[in-house]
Design a protein around this motif. Structure first.
Motif, PDB file in Angstrom:
ATOM      1  N   CYS A 228      33.482  76.683  65.290  1.00  0.00           N
ATOM      2  CA  CYS A 228      33.563  75.528  64.924  1.00  0.00           C
ATOM      3  C   CYS A 228      32.017  75.497  64.814  1.00  0.00           C
ATOM      4  O   CYS A 228      31.194  75.166  65.959  1.00  0.00           O
ATOM      5  CB  CYS A 228      34.304  74.305  65.092  1.00  0.00           C
ATOM      6  SG  CYS A 228      35.300  74.710  65.013  1.00  0.00           S
ATOM      7  N   GLY A 229      31.181  74.356  64.331  1.00  0.00           N
ATOM      8  CA  GLY A 229      29.803  73.725  63.932  1.00  0.00           C
ATOM      9  C   GLY A 229      28.657  74.899  63.963  1.00  0.00           C
ATOM     10  O   GLY A 229      28.866  75.434  63.795  1.00  0.00           O
ATOM     11  N   THR A 230      28.094  74.186  65.601  1.00  0.00           N
ATOM     12  CA  THR A 230      27.102  74.217  65.092  1.00  0.00           C
ATOM     13  C   THR A 230      27.437  76.080  65.902  1.00  0.00           C
ATOM     14  O   THR A 230      26.305  76.966  65.347  1.00  0.00           O
ATOM     15  CB  THR A 230      26.607  73.996  66.598  1.00  0.00           C
ATOM     16  OG1 THR A 230      25.900  72.618  66.118  1.00  0.00           O
ATOM     17  CG2 THR A 230      25.226  74.355  67.740  1.00  0.00           C
ATOM     18  N   SER A 231      28.251  76.203  66.903  1.00  0.00           N
ATOM     19  CA  SER A 231      28.507  77.646  67.388  1.00  0.00           C
ATOM     20  C   SER A 231      28.600  78.773  66.040  1.00  0.00           C
ATOM     21  O   SER A 231      28.946  80.150  65.921  1.00  0.00           O
ATOM     22  CB  SER A 231      30.195  77.753  68.059  1.00  0.00           C
ATOM     23  OG  SER A 231      30.109  77.050  69.172  1.00  0.00           O
TER      24      SER A 231
ATOM     25  N   ILE B 258      32.848  82.000  68.937  1.00  0.00           N
ATOM     26  CA  ILE B 258      32.138  81.594  70.039  1.00  0.00           C
ATOM     27  C   ILE B 258      32.338  80.529  70.363  1.00  0.00           C
ATOM     28  O   ILE B 258      32.144  79.621  69.534  1.00  0.00           O
ATOM     29  CB  ILE B 258      30.500  81.969  69.389  1.00  0.00           C
ATOM     30  CG1 ILE B 258      30.277  83.405  68.302  1.00  0.00           C
ATOM     31  CG2 ILE B 258      29.590  81.031  69.995  1.00  0.00           C
ATOM     32  CD1 ILE B 258      29.111  83.213  67.883  1.00  0.00           C
ATOM     33  N   THR B 259      31.726  79.702  71.531  1.00  0.00           N
ATOM     34  CA  THR B 259      32.209  78.395  72.251  1.00  0.00           C
ATOM     35  C   THR B 259      31.391  77.767  73.419  1.00  0.00           C
ATOM     36  O   THR B 259      31.405  78.651  74.500  1.00  0.00           O
ATOM     37  CB  THR B 259      33.849  78.401  71.643  1.00  0.00           C
ATOM     38  OG1 THR B 259      34.130  76.723  72.742  1.00  0.00           O
ATOM     39  CG2 THR B 259      34.840  79.691  73.051  1.00  0.00           C
ATOM     40  N   GLN B 260      30.835  76.873  73.458  1.00  0.00           N
ATOM     41  CA  GLN B 260      30.079  76.833  74.580  1.00  0.00           C
ATOM     42  C   GLN B 260      31.167  76.171  75.571  1.00  0.00           C
ATOM     43  O   GLN B 260      31.333  76.237  77.031  1.00  0.00           O
ATOM     44  CB  GLN B 260      28.836  75.567  73.745  1.00  0.00           C
ATOM     45  CG  GLN B 260      28.114  74.878  74.683  1.00  0.00           C
ATOM     46  CD  GLN B 260      28.877  74.183  76.147  1.00  0.00           C
ATOM     47  OE1 GLN B 260      28.261  74.097  76.753  1.00  0.00           O
ATOM     48  NE2 GLN B 260      29.427  73.156  74.733  1.00  0.00           N
ATOM     49  N   SER B 261      32.373  74.709  74.536  1.00  0.00           N
ATOM     50  CA  SER B 261      32.492  74.473  76.036  1.00  0.00           C
ATOM     51  C   SER B 261      33.978  74.936  76.075  1.00  0.00           C
ATOM     52  O   SER B 261      34.799  75.218  76.809  1.00  0.00           O
ATOM     53  CB  SER B 261      33.217  72.773  75.118  1.00  0.00           C
ATOM     54  OG  SER B 261      34.538  74.125  74.062  1.00  0.00           O
TER      55      SER B 261
ATOM     56  N   THR C 223      37.509  73.975  72.375  1.00  0.00           N
ATOM     57  CA  THR C 223      37.996  74.269  70.816  1.00  0.00           C
ATOM     58  C   THR C 223      39.104  74.653  70.910  1.00  0.00           C
ATOM     59  O   THR C 223      39.074  75.564  70.239  1.00  0.00           O
ATOM     60  CB  THR C 223      36.232  74.680  69.830  1.00  0.00           C
ATOM     61  OG1 THR C 223      35.462  73.531  70.373  1.00  0.00           O
ATOM     62  CG2 THR C 223      36.794  73.821  68.530  1.00  0.00           C
TER      63      THR C 223
ATOM     64  N   VAL D 219      26.060  65.943  73.440  1.00  0.00           N
ATOM     65  CA  VAL D 219      26.919  65.889  72.228  1.00  0.00           C
ATOM     66  C   VAL D 219      26.326  66.530  71.041  1.00  0.00           C
ATOM     67  O   VAL D 219      27.561  67.806  71.020  1.00  0.00           O
ATOM     68  CB  VAL D 219      27.539  64.181  71.663  1.00  0.00           C
ATOM     69  CG1 VAL D 219      27.909  65.012  70.534  1.00  0.00           C
ATOM     70  CG2 VAL D 219      28.027  63.760  72.943  1.00  0.00           C
ATOM     71  N   ALA D 220      25.480  66.546  71.416  1.00  0.00           N
ATOM     72  CA  ALA D 220      24.801  67.763  69.982  1.00  0.00           C
ATOM     73  C   ALA D 220      23.821  68.906  70.510  1.00  0.00           C
ATOM     74  O   ALA D 220      23.585  68.679  71.485  1.00  0.00           O
ATOM     75  CB  ALA D 220      24.103  66.687  69.127  1.00  0.00           C
ATOM     76  N   SER D 221      25.269  70.063  70.543  1.00  0.00           N
ATOM     77  CA  SER D 221      24.843  70.893  71.229  1.00  0.00           C
ATOM     78  C   SER D 221      23.021  72.157  70.721  1.00  0.00           C
ATOM     79  O   SER D 221      22.633  71.780  69.595  1.00  0.00           O
ATOM     80  CB  SER D 221      25.360  72.281  70.272  1.00  0.00           C
ATOM     81  OG  SER D 221      25.166  73.733  71.149  1.00  0.00           O
TER      82      SER D 221
ATOM     83  N   LEU E 222      22.646  69.563  59.919  1.00  0.00           N
ATOM     84  CA  LEU E 222      23.573  68.834  60.934  1.00  0.00           C
ATOM     85  C   LEU E 222      23.263  68.359  62.183  1.00  0.00           C
ATOM     86  O   LEU E 222      24.082  67.609  61.956  1.00  0.00           O
ATOM     87  CB  LEU E 222      24.662  70.384  61.829  1.00  0.00           C
ATOM     88  CG  LEU E 222      26.103  69.536  62.511  1.00  0.00           C
ATOM     89  CD1 LEU E 222      26.523  69.079  62.203  1.00  0.00           C
ATOM     90  CD2 LEU E 222      26.901  70.790  63.850  1.00  0.00           C
ATOM     91  N   LYS E 223      22.718  68.688  62.763  1.00  0.00           N
ATOM     92  CA  LYS E 223      21.881  67.454  64.037  1.00  0.00           C
ATOM     93  C   LYS E 223      21.114  66.364  63.533  1.00  0.00           C
ATOM     94  O   LYS E 223      21.487  65.383  64.056  1.00  0.00           O
ATOM     95  CB  LYS E 223      19.737  68.375  64.807  1.00  0.00           C
ATOM     96  CG  LYS E 223      20.510  70.161  65.358  1.00  0.00           C
ATOM     97  CD  LYS E 223      21.735  69.570  67.059  1.00  0.00           C
ATOM     98  CE  LYS E 223      22.924  69.854  66.462  1.00  0.00           C
ATOM     99  NZ  LYS E 223      23.947  70.863  67.192  1.00  0.00           N
TER     100      LYS E 223
ATOM    101  N   GLU F 221      24.356  64.318  62.237  1.00  0.00           N
ATOM    102  CA  GLU F 221      25.375  64.112  63.608  1.00  0.00           C
ATOM    103  C   GLU F 221      24.579  62.777  64.856  1.00  0.00           C
ATOM    104  O   GLU F 221      25.180  62.084  65.705  1.00  0.00           O
ATOM    105  CB  GLU F 221      25.326  64.974  65.233  1.00  0.00           C
ATOM    106  CG  GLU F 221      26.210  66.376  64.460  1.00  0.00           C
ATOM    107  CD  GLU F 221      26.270  67.020  66.180  1.00  0.00           C
ATOM    108  OE1 GLU F 221      25.217  67.853  66.322  1.00  0.00           O
ATOM    109  OE2 GLU F 221      27.459  67.115  66.695  1.00  0.00           O
TER     110      GLU F 221
ATOM    111  N   VAL G 172      36.023  69.398  71.486  1.00  0.00           N
ATOM    112  CA  VAL G 172      36.948  68.534  70.328  1.00  0.00           C
ATOM    113  C   VAL G 172      38.286  69.392  70.527  1.00  0.00           C
ATOM    114  O   VAL G 172      38.935  70.548  70.210  1.00  0.00           O
ATOM    115  CB  VAL G 172      36.225  69.205  68.955  1.00  0.00           C
ATOM    116  CG1 VAL G 172      37.297  69.058  67.738  1.00  0.00           C
ATOM    117  CG2 VAL G 172      35.120  68.598  68.528  1.00  0.00           C
TER     118      VAL G 172
HETATM  119  C1  AGP Z   1      27.696  70.438  67.691  1.00  0.00           C
HETATM  120  O1  AGP Z   1      25.724  70.207  67.503  1.00  0.00           O
HETATM  121  C2  AGP Z   1      28.476  70.189  67.325  1.00  0.00           C
HETATM  122  N1  AGP Z   1      29.120  68.846  68.635  1.00  0.00           N
HETATM  123  C3  AGP Z   1      29.575  70.118  67.701  1.00  0.00           C
HETATM  124  O2  AGP Z   1      29.186  71.267  65.703  1.00  0.00           O
HETATM  125  C4  AGP Z   1      29.845  71.917  68.041  1.00  0.00           C
HETATM  126  O3  AGP Z   1      29.299  73.121  67.902  1.00  0.00           O
HETATM  127  C5  AGP Z   1      31.473  72.323  67.734  1.00  0.00           C
HETATM  128  O4  AGP Z   1      32.703  71.293  67.404  1.00  0.00           O
HETATM  129  C6  AGP Z   1      31.650  73.288  68.626  1.00  0.00           C
HETATM  130  O5  AGP Z   1      32.158  73.424  69.544  1.00  0.00           O
HETATM  131  P1  AGP Z   1      32.194  74.565  70.722  1.00  0.00           P
HETATM  132  O6  AGP Z   1      30.717  75.097  70.385  1.00  0.00           O
HETATM  133  O7  AGP Z   1      32.331  73.915  72.427  1.00  0.00           O
HETATM  134  O8  AGP Z   1      33.457  75.071  70.743  1.00  0.00           O
END
Ligand code: AGP
Length: 613
Positions: free
Chosen positions: A304-307, A350-353, A356, A402-404, A489-490, A493, A610
């Motif tokens: 999702c999103g940046t990922s 792919i997910t930072q957190s 999601t 919050v902005a990745s 997006l950056k 956001e 999210v």
């Molecule tokens: C990035 O700046 C966002 N805040 C958002 O798009 C984020 O990348 C997205 O919610 C996915 O998150 P994740 O990588 O933790 O799954």
């Protein structure tokens, strides 16, 4: 999306919980609250950011050695104090915090109201409080009452409960994928948190709760159970993150700090994974035999999103380096479209957190249909990490803004490494090419550092000139198209400027109508195989009097002469150029948001993880 912290021990519990919540504020900042049990149950709550709760606690401190706290991202009910967590029962015996959504709350609420319970908030969480209260009134102890209540909830939740009748314990549960529940283990004190940074100053020994697992936490011990009451033995994990990396230090914002950390996080991503003499790549949690690598017919990236934008760049890298078909799907779409998958397909999340909800659901869909499950994850130990067959752990460290930013460039670097690894295992990349790619990679941290040198680009002038604009267009082709999406997006956001990323070649099919002398158009025109095409598109923008901000390779006088402004990057290997080209766009967004007076680290309506649909 909300954040939960709990503490029980001999220290001042509310200050520990408050400090922990500060580290989780990225998860939501609509309201916050803390409950302590110290003979009596006491609760303080405040609308808005955590600083309001902090002020309230200064006026009316909370004493005690056991506390739970919550920072809210509103789903049910307006972001006002009445709806802030913790929620107490009518007799103020118990307090409950929740992250997630009680999907059957309407039915439960109606039933409880019929039974005589009075609701004081508009939240779904309050039904949990009344359910537990109901079972306590029937003579259950706290743990049993919680268990009976939890079993009635539909949806995904992380919940923590305290009671003045059992003042030594916190009961917590994880139900589904509503974000993590992490139990932190200390010496005669124990912790609970939604995410590691909240407790990292106190302990690096943690236990992760899985779906339908409960923990009963006291100062002296933690007992784990399944939701059906069966005791559980859980593994303790050692967190390797450095506590310092979760603080702002000399920077004004986490986002700024994280942008400037990129040379270091890219370096950490590469470290130990490449043999620079042979060019061979080794990925510690993804080992494939050549036969297994060759058997992969397709990689489906879900994110999702940046990922997801990182995944779109990854498609170019993997197809080029490993000669494998790659498609990229938004996880929120993928999970509902009955995708065709089989055991020759890899679903790569792919997910930072790692939390999601849509991404986790897509992974489950992949698993159900027999695909292999891989992930690129920054939050070590998160759900995405734990359910994957193979994982590439990002080495970006905690990302709080919050902005990745740094997670994006770490992901791109990981995708390049994955491309090299698969290319080598599949026999696509020979020794010479591997060596060249590894050498290109070795230069990347230094090139990212050059891009960030003070005065290298003049963001201040651009931000000052254009921060009042309400619309921006970002154009790119090929690998730079996802970078255009990410740049847009950056900007939207954190500065709330409407910004659109577009494939430059498509501009003439519609968006060109938007261009006038008040429209900044960021044209990503690095010197690659579509450079000449990009020049034509810049001419088309100029002909309509659009304001051209060109992102170019250093020394490119041809495009510089056609642009109103330039942002430059050093020259890198074409597949690695996106890692550099996104950096000026991150800084353009950052400085523009500052000029507009926006809250960079906590933009309105957003949350870092999210965990709801
Ligand atoms: C990035 O700046 C966002 N805040 C958002 O798009 C984020 O990348 C997205 O919610 C996915 O998150 P994740 O990588 O933790 O799954």
């Amino acid at each position: 999306m909300c954040g939960i912290v709990g503490y029980v021990g001999s220290k001042d519990a509310s200050s520990i919980v408050l400090e922990g919540l500060k580290k989780l504020e990225y998860r939501g900042y609509d309201s916050a609250g803390i409950a302590t049990v110290n003979g009596d149950l006491a609760i303080r709550r405040a609308e808005g950011k955590l600083v309001n709760l902090e002020n309230r606690l200064r006026e009316a401190p909370l004493d005690g050695h056991l506390a739970i706290g919550h920072t809210r991202w509103a789903t049910h009910g307006a972001p006002i104090e009445r709806n802030a967590h913790p929620h107490a029962d009518e007799a103020r015996v118990i307090a409950v915090v929740q992250n997630g959504i009680v999907e059957n709350f309407m039915a439960l609420r109606a039933q409880l109201q019929q039974e005589g319970h009075t609701f004081v908030s508009d939240t779904d969480t309050e039904v949990i409080t009344h359910l537990i209260d109901k079972y306590l009134a029937q003579g259950d102890g706290l743990v049993e009452a919680c268990r009976r209540a939890f079993r009635q909830l539909h949806g995904a939740h992380a919940i923590a409960v305290v009671s003045k009748q059992e003042p030594d314990k916190i009961v917590t549960v994880r139900l589904g994928n509503a974000g993590g529940v992490i139990v932190g283990l200390g010496q005669d004190e124990n912790y609970l948190a939604s995410d590691i940074p909240a407790i990292l100053d106190h302990t690096q020994q943690v236990v992760y709760l899985e779906d339908k697992e409960m923990a009963v936490i006291t100062a002296g011990q933690v007992n784990f159970y399944r939701l059906d009451g069966q005791p559980l033995r859980k593994e303790t994990h050692q967190i390797t993150w450095d506590p310092i990396s979760a603080v702002k230090g000399q920077y004004r914002h986490f986002m700024q700090k994280e942008i400037y950390e990129q040379p270091q996080s890219i370096q950490s991503t590469i470290r130990g994974r490449v043999d620079f003499t042979s060019g061979q790549v080794h990925l510690e949690h993804l080992s494939l035999t050549p036969a297994e690598a060759k058997a992969i017919e397709r990689i489906v990236i879900v994110a999702c999103g940046t990922s997801a934008y990182a995944g779109q760049v990854g498609k170019f890298m993997l197809e080029k380096l490993a000669q494998v078909h790659v498609s990229v799907d938004y996880a929120s779409e993928f999970r509902y479209r009955d995708p065709l998958l089989d055991d020759k397909t890899v679903v790569l999340a792919i997910t930072q957190s790692g939390e999601t909800a849509d991404t986790l659901a897509s992974m489950e869909e992949g698993q159900r249909k027999g695909a292999k499950l891989w992930s690129i994850v920054n939050a070590h130990g998160s759900m995405a990490h734990r359910i994957s067959d193979g994982v590439i752990l990002m080495q970006a460290g905690p990302e709080i803004g919050v902005a990745s930013t740094k997670a994006f460039t770490a992901t791109l670097t990981d995708l390049f490494l994955l491309g090299m690894y698969l290319g080598q295992q599949r026999g696509v990349l020979g020794a010479e090419e591997s060596f060249e790619l590894a050498t290109a990679l070795a230069h990347l941290p230094e090139l990212a550092g050059e891009t960030l040198v003070e005065g290298y680009n003049d963001y201040q002038t651009l931000a000052k000139l254009y921060h009042h604009c309400e619309h921006f267009l970002f154009l790119g082709r090929g690998l730079n198209y996802p970078i255009a999406l990410e740049g847009a997006l950056k900007l939207k956001e954190i500065s709330y400027i409407h910004a659109e990323g577009y494939p430059a070649g498509e501009m003439k099919h519609g968006p060109i109508a938007l261009i006038d002398d008040n429209m900044p158009v960021v044209c990503i025109a690095t010197q690659d195989h579509v450079y000449d095409k990009m020049i034509s598109q810049i001419e088309q923008v100029r002909a309509r009097k659009g304001i051209v901000i060109a992102l170019i390779n250093e020394g490119d006088n041809e495009v510089a002469a056609k642009a109103d402004h330039v942002l430059k990057i050093p020259t890198a290997h074409p597949l690695l150029t996106p890692v550099l080209s996104v950096i000026p766009l991150q800084l353009l967004a950052y400085h523009t948001a500052i000029w507009r007076g926006a809250d960079v680290d906590q933009p309105r309506n957003l949350a870092k993880s999210v965990t709801v649909e």
